[in-house]
Design a protein around this motif. Structure first.
Motif, PDB file in Angstrom:
ATOM      1  N   THR A  13       1.486  -8.331  -8.588  1.00 36.43           N
ATOM      2  CA  THR A  13       1.646  -9.160  -7.389  1.00 36.43           C
ATOM      3  C   THR A  13       1.341 -10.637  -7.646  1.00 36.43           C
ATOM      4  O   THR A  13       2.082 -11.511  -7.196  1.00 36.43           O
ATOM      5  CB  THR A  13       0.706  -8.637  -6.277  1.00 36.43           C
ATOM      6  OG1 THR A  13       1.053  -7.280  -5.986  1.00 36.43           O
ATOM      7  CG2 THR A  13       0.812  -9.464  -5.013  1.00 36.43           C
ATOM      8  N   GLU A  34      -4.852  -4.851 -12.625  1.00 31.03           N
ATOM      9  CA  GLU A  34      -4.282  -6.052 -12.015  1.00 31.03           C
ATOM     10  C   GLU A  34      -4.684  -7.179 -12.950  1.00 31.03           C
ATOM     11  O   GLU A  34      -5.827  -7.230 -13.388  1.00 31.03           O
ATOM     12  CB  GLU A  34      -4.931  -6.320 -10.650  1.00 31.03           C
ATOM     13  CG  GLU A  34      -4.494  -5.383  -9.558  1.00 31.03           C
ATOM     14  CD  GLU A  34      -5.317  -5.562  -8.279  1.00 31.03           C
ATOM     15  OE1 GLU A  34      -5.864  -6.657  -8.050  1.00 31.03           O
ATOM     16  OE2 GLU A  34      -5.407  -4.590  -7.527  1.00 31.03           O
ATOM     17  N   MET A  77       0.824  -1.218   0.000  1.00 32.73           N
ATOM     18  CA  MET A  77       0.000   0.000   0.000  1.00 32.73           C
ATOM     19  C   MET A  77       0.859   1.270   0.000  1.00 32.73           C
ATOM     20  O   MET A  77       0.481   2.272  -0.608  1.00 32.73           O
ATOM     21  CB  MET A  77      -0.970   0.007   1.200  1.00 32.73           C
ATOM     22  CG  MET A  77      -2.156  -0.943   1.043  1.00 32.73           C
ATOM     23  SD  MET A  77      -2.925  -1.022  -0.606  1.00 32.73           S
ATOM     24  CE  MET A  77      -3.335   0.677  -0.904  1.00 32.73           C
ATOM     25  N   LEU A  99      -1.484 -14.045   0.813  1.00 33.54           N
ATOM     26  CA  LEU A  99      -1.368 -15.071  -0.233  1.00 33.54           C
ATOM     27  C   LEU A  99       0.094 -15.131  -0.654  1.00 33.54           C
ATOM     28  O   LEU A  99       0.905 -14.311  -0.238  1.00 33.54           O
ATOM     29  CB  LEU A  99      -2.265 -14.692  -1.424  1.00 33.54           C
ATOM     30  CG  LEU A  99      -1.997 -13.327  -2.079  1.00 33.54           C
ATOM     31  CD1 LEU A  99      -1.136 -13.434  -3.326  1.00 33.54           C
ATOM     32  CD2 LEU A  99      -3.305 -12.643  -2.451  1.00 33.54           C
ATOM     33  N   VAL A 111       6.326  -7.608   5.398  1.00 34.53           N
ATOM     34  CA  VAL A 111       5.366  -6.766   4.670  1.00 34.53           C
ATOM     35  C   VAL A 111       6.187  -5.751   3.874  1.00 34.53           C
ATOM     36  O   VAL A 111       7.040  -5.061   4.443  1.00 34.53           O
ATOM     37  CB  VAL A 111       4.407  -6.058   5.657  1.00 34.53           C
ATOM     38  CG1 VAL A 111       3.538  -5.031   4.934  1.00 34.53           C
ATOM     39  CG2 VAL A 111       3.524  -7.073   6.373  1.00 34.53           C
ATOM     40  N   SER A 112       5.964  -5.683   2.572  1.00 36.52           N
ATOM     41  CA  SER A 112       6.794  -4.799   1.750  1.00 36.52           C
ATOM     42  C   SER A 112       6.157  -4.556   0.387  1.00 36.52           C
ATOM     43  O   SER A 112       5.307  -5.330  -0.056  1.00 36.52           O
ATOM     44  CB  SER A 112       8.174  -5.434   1.546  1.00 36.52           C
ATOM     45  OG  SER A 112       8.011  -6.746   1.042  1.00 36.52           O
ATOM     46  N   LYS A 137       3.805 -10.866  -0.714  1.00 33.35           N
ATOM     47  CA  LYS A 137       3.202 -12.093  -1.221  1.00 33.35           C
ATOM     48  C   LYS A 137       4.276 -13.017  -1.830  1.00 33.35           C
ATOM     49  O   LYS A 137       5.148 -13.445  -1.114  1.00 33.35           O
ATOM     50  CB  LYS A 137       2.090 -11.736  -2.209  1.00 33.35           C
ATOM     51  CG  LYS A 137       1.180 -10.573  -1.736  1.00 33.35           C
ATOM     52  CD  LYS A 137       0.354 -10.911  -0.523  1.00 33.35           C
ATOM     53  CE  LYS A 137      -0.345  -9.701   0.098  1.00 33.35           C
ATOM     54  NZ  LYS A 137      -1.180  -8.919  -0.822  1.00 33.35           N
TER      55      LYS A 137
HETATM   56  C1  LIG Z   1      -1.735  -7.563  -0.726  1.00 31.35           C
HETATM   57  C2  LIG Z   1      -1.900  -6.804  -1.969  1.00 31.35           C
HETATM   58  C3  LIG Z   1      -1.687  -5.419  -2.009  1.00 31.35           C
HETATM   59  C4  LIG Z   1      -1.327  -4.614  -0.770  1.00 31.35           C
HETATM   60  O1  LIG Z   1      -0.047  -4.933  -0.311  1.00 31.35           O
HETATM   61  P1  LIG Z   1       0.404  -4.878   1.249  1.00 31.35           P
HETATM   62  O2  LIG Z   1       1.795  -5.406   1.196  1.00 31.35           O
HETATM   63  O3  LIG Z   1      -0.545  -5.747   2.003  1.00 31.35           O
HETATM   64  O4  LIG Z   1       0.314  -3.458   1.673  1.00 31.35           O
HETATM   65  C5  LIG Z   1      -1.828  -4.788  -3.229  1.00 31.35           C
HETATM   66  N1  LIG Z   1      -2.178  -5.458  -4.339  1.00 31.35           N
HETATM   67  C6  LIG Z   1      -2.413  -6.786  -4.338  1.00 31.35           C
HETATM   68  C7  LIG Z   1      -2.801  -7.465  -5.601  1.00 31.35           C
HETATM   69  C8  LIG Z   1      -2.281  -7.503  -3.160  1.00 31.35           C
HETATM   70  O5  LIG Z   1      -2.527  -8.822  -3.156  1.00 31.35           O
END
Ligand SMILES: *Cc1c(COP(=O)(O)O)cnc(C)c1O
Length: 380
Positions: A172, A141, A75, A323, A204-205, A195
């Protein structure tokens, strides 16, 4: 170098000074300036840190970009990218975008008069029709979370280039091992590195890669000005995670296929969303633009079965947010990841209450099936 080698040797390969095979953790906030008006290339760790920089070079190499930037969360990375825009600008977004991305647009950036337009980005004509002079970017996405809609990256980038606006891709779900949006014309790639890139559910990054020096300069200015940078230790963990990305993603892909096919055969399951099925509407585009189908599978339980009981009775598969970890994770989008999206929009796009999202890990697939079998039997 091919990507299997690049994940291990890309960016900064080890430490030149000592020969250490890993980039050291430069746990420092500041740097000694040798004399007045001189510095070693580093002044303060918000602005630049060698461990973070090694990670930033690595992700840039992997995504075929010009420069990379590391942030304290996905985020924070997304917020930095959205900070490129100014009051009056609008961004076209996919209709089942990550809940947190929708929330920051709807509840934070809207206050600064940066707007969004929701579109079905799988429909290129709809996207094109929604562009007016206020639209400055298309943000996609692909595949989407949690319904696995596939958007044609090149199709979107071609439209954006023609209109001289930016294409932003949240990559992601695929990672650069499976999909490299810049090769298809995207300008900015974003990752929640929490993820698959990190891969071990221990950091978390967020990461951003841009394709030009002009965007790199702007993004670095925003990163340094707003300050949501990734810490040196977390940068090290991410570099370590990325080294095994290729082998992990191969297993994720293989397990994803096995579990998707298993779910399709279950009586309890109404519908399975998986872009690796040849009857998935995005199958051809996915096959063209990505090297695999990943390991995110969403599915809907039939009415006679209780999704709450199903989720509560899983033992090996972990019920929780997130995930892309080595462990299989399952969540309930309507009440968890996508709770920020208003109920009527959720229903309209297909995020029904009986939908669950499974992130298949790299465990033994027979063990996973045994666990799913037992939970299905207890879900009546
Ligand atoms: C988890 C996620 C985010 C946010 O990322 P964080 O590391 O939780 O802040 C953004 N986009 C997708 C597709 C995600 O799965």
């Amino acid at each position: 170098m091919k990507i299997e080698s690049l994940v291990i040797h890309g960016g900064v390969d080890g430490d030149e000074r000592t020969g250490a095979v890993n980039v050291p953790i430069f746990q420092t906030s500041t740097y000694k300036q040798p004399s007045f008006g001189e510095n070693s290339g580093y002044e303060y760790s918000r602005t630049g840190n060698p461990t973070r920089e090694a990670l930033e070079k690595l992700i840039s190499d992997l995504e075929n970009g010009y420069a990379g930037f590391a942030f304290a969360s996905g985020m924070a990375a997304i917020t930095a990218v959205l900070s490129l825009f100014k009051a009056g600008d609008k961004i076209i977004i996919s209709n089942n975008i990550y809940g947190g991305t929708f929330r920051v647009l709807d509840k934070v950036f809207k206050n600064f008069n940066i707007g969004y337009i929701i579109a079905d980005t799988t429909n290129l004509k709809e996207v094109k029709d929604k562009i007016d002079e206020t639209v400055k970017a298309i943000y996609i996405e692909t595949p989407t979370n949690p319904l696995m809609d596939v958007t044609d990256i090149k199709g979107i980038a071609d439209i954006a280039n023609e209109k001289e606006i930016l294409t932003i891709v949240d990559n992601t779900f695929m990672t650069p091992y499976l999909q490299t949006p810049i090769k298809f014309g995207a300008d900015i790639v974003i990752h929640s590195a929490t993820k698959y890139l990190g891969g071990h559910s221990d950091v978390v990054s967020g990461l951003v890669v841009v394709n030009t020096s002009e965007l790199a300069e702007k993004l670095h200015f925003i990163q340094n000005s707003t300050g949501g940078v990734l810490a040196p230790f977390d940068s090290f963990l991410l570099i370590r995670g990325i080294k095994t990305l290729a082998v992990r993603m191969d297993r994720h892909n293989a397990n994803g296929k096995i579990i998707a096919e298993y779910l399709k055969e279950r009586d309890e399951v109404e519908k399975v969303y998986y872009p690796g099925f040849s009857d998935h509407p995005g199958y051809e585009i996915q096959t063209k633009q990505a090297k695999g189908y990943g390991s995110i599978i969403s599915f809907v339980l039939k009415e006679d079965y209780d999704y709450k009981k199903f989720l509560s009775n899983l033992e090996l598969v972990t019920f929780g947010e997130s995930l892309g970890g080595v462990e299989s994770l399952i969540c309930h989008p309507a009440s968890m990841t996508h709770a920020a999206i208003p109920a009527e929009i959720r229903k309209k796009v297909g995020i029904v209450d009986s939908l669950v999202r499974l992130s298949v890990g790299i465990e033994n697939s027979e063990d996973l099936i045994k666990d799913l079998d037992a939970a299905f039997k207890k879900s009546k």
